[in-house]
Each structure stands twice: as C-alpha cells, then as structure tokens.
Motif scaffolding. Structure first.
Motif, short mmCIF file in Angstrom:
data_model
loop_
_atom_site.label_atom_id
_atom_site.label_comp_id
_atom_site.label_asym_id
_atom_site.label_seq_id
_atom_site.Cartn_x
_atom_site.Cartn_y
_atom_site.Cartn_z
N ARG A 22 0.87 -1.19 0.00
CA ARG A 22 0.00 0.00 0.00
C ARG A 22 0.90 1.23 0.00
NH1 ARG A 22 -5.34 -0.48 3.13
NH2 ARG A 22 -5.71 -2.70 3.21
N SER A 23 0.43 2.28 -0.64
CA SER A 23 1.20 3.51 -0.69
C SER A 23 0.25 4.66 -1.01
CB SER A 23 2.30 3.39 -1.76
OG SER A 23 3.16 4.50 -1.72
N THR A 24 0.82 5.81 -1.33
CA THR A 24 0.04 6.94 -1.82
C THR A 24 0.70 7.48 -3.08
OG1 THR A 24 1.19 8.52 -0.42
CG2 THR A 24 -0.88 7.63 0.42
N MET A 25 -0.13 8.00 -3.98
CA MET A 25 0.32 8.60 -5.22
C MET A 25 -0.49 9.89 -5.39
SD MET A 25 -0.01 7.03 -9.10
CE MET A 25 -1.80 7.16 -9.21
N MET A 26 0.19 11.02 -5.39
CA MET A 26 -0.49 12.31 -5.49
C MET A 26 -1.59 12.46 -4.44
SD MET A 26 -0.66 12.86 -9.62
CE MET A 26 -0.97 11.15 -10.10
N GLY A 27 -1.34 11.90 -3.27
CA GLY A 27 -2.29 11.97 -2.17
C GLY A 27 -3.41 10.95 -2.24
N LEU A 28 -3.38 10.08 -3.24
CA LEU A 28 -4.42 9.06 -3.40
C LEU A 28 -3.90 7.71 -2.91
CD1 LEU A 28 -5.47 9.95 -7.07
CD2 LEU A 28 -6.55 10.72 -4.95
N PRO A 29 -4.77 6.89 -2.32
CA PRO A 29 -4.34 5.55 -1.93
C PRO A 29 -3.99 4.74 -3.18
CG PRO A 29 -6.71 5.77 -1.64
CD PRO A 29 -6.19 7.11 -2.05
N CYS A 30 -2.92 3.97 -3.10
CA CYS A 30 -2.51 3.22 -4.29
C CYS A 30 -1.78 1.94 -3.91
CB CYS A 30 -1.63 4.08 -5.19
SG CYS A 30 0.05 4.25 -4.61
N LEU A 31 -1.46 1.19 -4.95
CA LEU A 31 -0.66 -0.03 -4.83
C LEU A 31 0.62 0.14 -5.64
CD1 LEU A 31 -3.43 -2.70 -5.42
CD2 LEU A 31 -2.32 -2.17 -3.24
N ARG A 32 1.70 -0.39 -5.08
CA ARG A 32 2.98 -0.43 -5.79
C ARG A 32 3.46 -1.87 -5.87
NH1 ARG A 32 7.08 4.25 -4.64
NH2 ARG A 32 5.72 5.92 -3.96
N ARG A 33 4.15 -2.17 -6.94
CA ARG A 33 4.82 -3.46 -7.07
C ARG A 33 6.29 -3.17 -7.34
NH1 ARG A 33 3.69 -9.04 -10.00
NH2 ARG A 33 5.70 -9.91 -9.48
N ASP A 34 7.14 -3.69 -6.48
CA ASP A 34 8.58 -3.43 -6.59
C ASP A 34 8.85 -1.94 -6.74
OD1 ASP A 34 9.33 -6.17 -6.44
OD2 ASP A 34 8.81 -6.42 -8.56
N GLY A 35 8.10 -1.13 -6.00
CA GLY A 35 8.29 0.31 -6.01
C GLY A 35 7.57 1.06 -7.12
#
Length: 109
Positions: A22-35
């Motif tokens: 789990r992460s954030t992208m531009m303040g939105l909740p998101c998913l990352r794979r290997d960064g």
C-alpha cells in the motif's frame, strides 16, 4: 460499498505478495509493485486508476470503458480512469496492471 472499499477488497489478495505494498500517489491511496505504482483509487470521483500499456489504455478509451487520467490537465498515456465501480472489470484490470508492473520491472508473474 464505496469505490475505495471495492478497491481495497479487490487489492487485499494481492497484498500477500511481498513485492506489493500500500502507498500513496499524489495523495491518493494506491498499490505499488517493486516500487512501481500500478493502481489507485480517486476518492473525489470514485474512479479506479490503473497503469497499463499505451495500447491497452487506448483500447479502453476507444471502447468507452475508461476515461483519460489527467490530473492537473496533463494526460498520462499509460494510465486510465474507470468511474463506474464494477467488481469483475476492476478485478480484471487490477490483475492486468499488476502484470504490467511486473513486465515493466523485468519480471514475469
């Protein structure tokens, strides 16, 4: 169920993979794979946002399934927004986006 709840329900099984977080992208909740970002949900318009190949994004736009992802007016060619929550479609596209992130990182699922 809100779009964000659907997003996390569909994302939950993916989080068993240690490469996905789990992460954030531009303040939105998101998913990352290997960064690498590969999916997000926009709380403002209840849209799923996924990163796919430019060709796949173009197809989804042509078919009227998705809309361009253009925060601050700049269109991101490898990202598409889907504003109609649809469990099956969103699940399929999350899986595609996850695989696309793996290929982009030089890995295969």
């Amino acid at each position: 169920m809100s779009a964000e709840e659907l997003f996390w329900d569909l994302a939950e099984p993916m989080l068993t993979d240690p490469a996905i977080v789990r992460s954030t992208m531009m303040g939105l909740p998101c998913l990352r794979r290997d960064g690498r970002f590969f999916a997000s949900v926009d709380r403002r318009n209840q849209a799923l946002i996924v990163k796919l190949s430019e060709q796949r994004v173009a197809q989804l736009l042509r078919d009227g399934i998705g809309r361009p992802f253009a925060p601050a007016g700049k269109v991101f060619r490898e990202w598409v927004a889907l504003t109609d929550p649809d469990t099956r479609l969103w699940s399929d596209l999350l899986t595609e986006a996850r695989a696309h992130a793996a290929v982009s990182a030089g890995r295969e699922d």
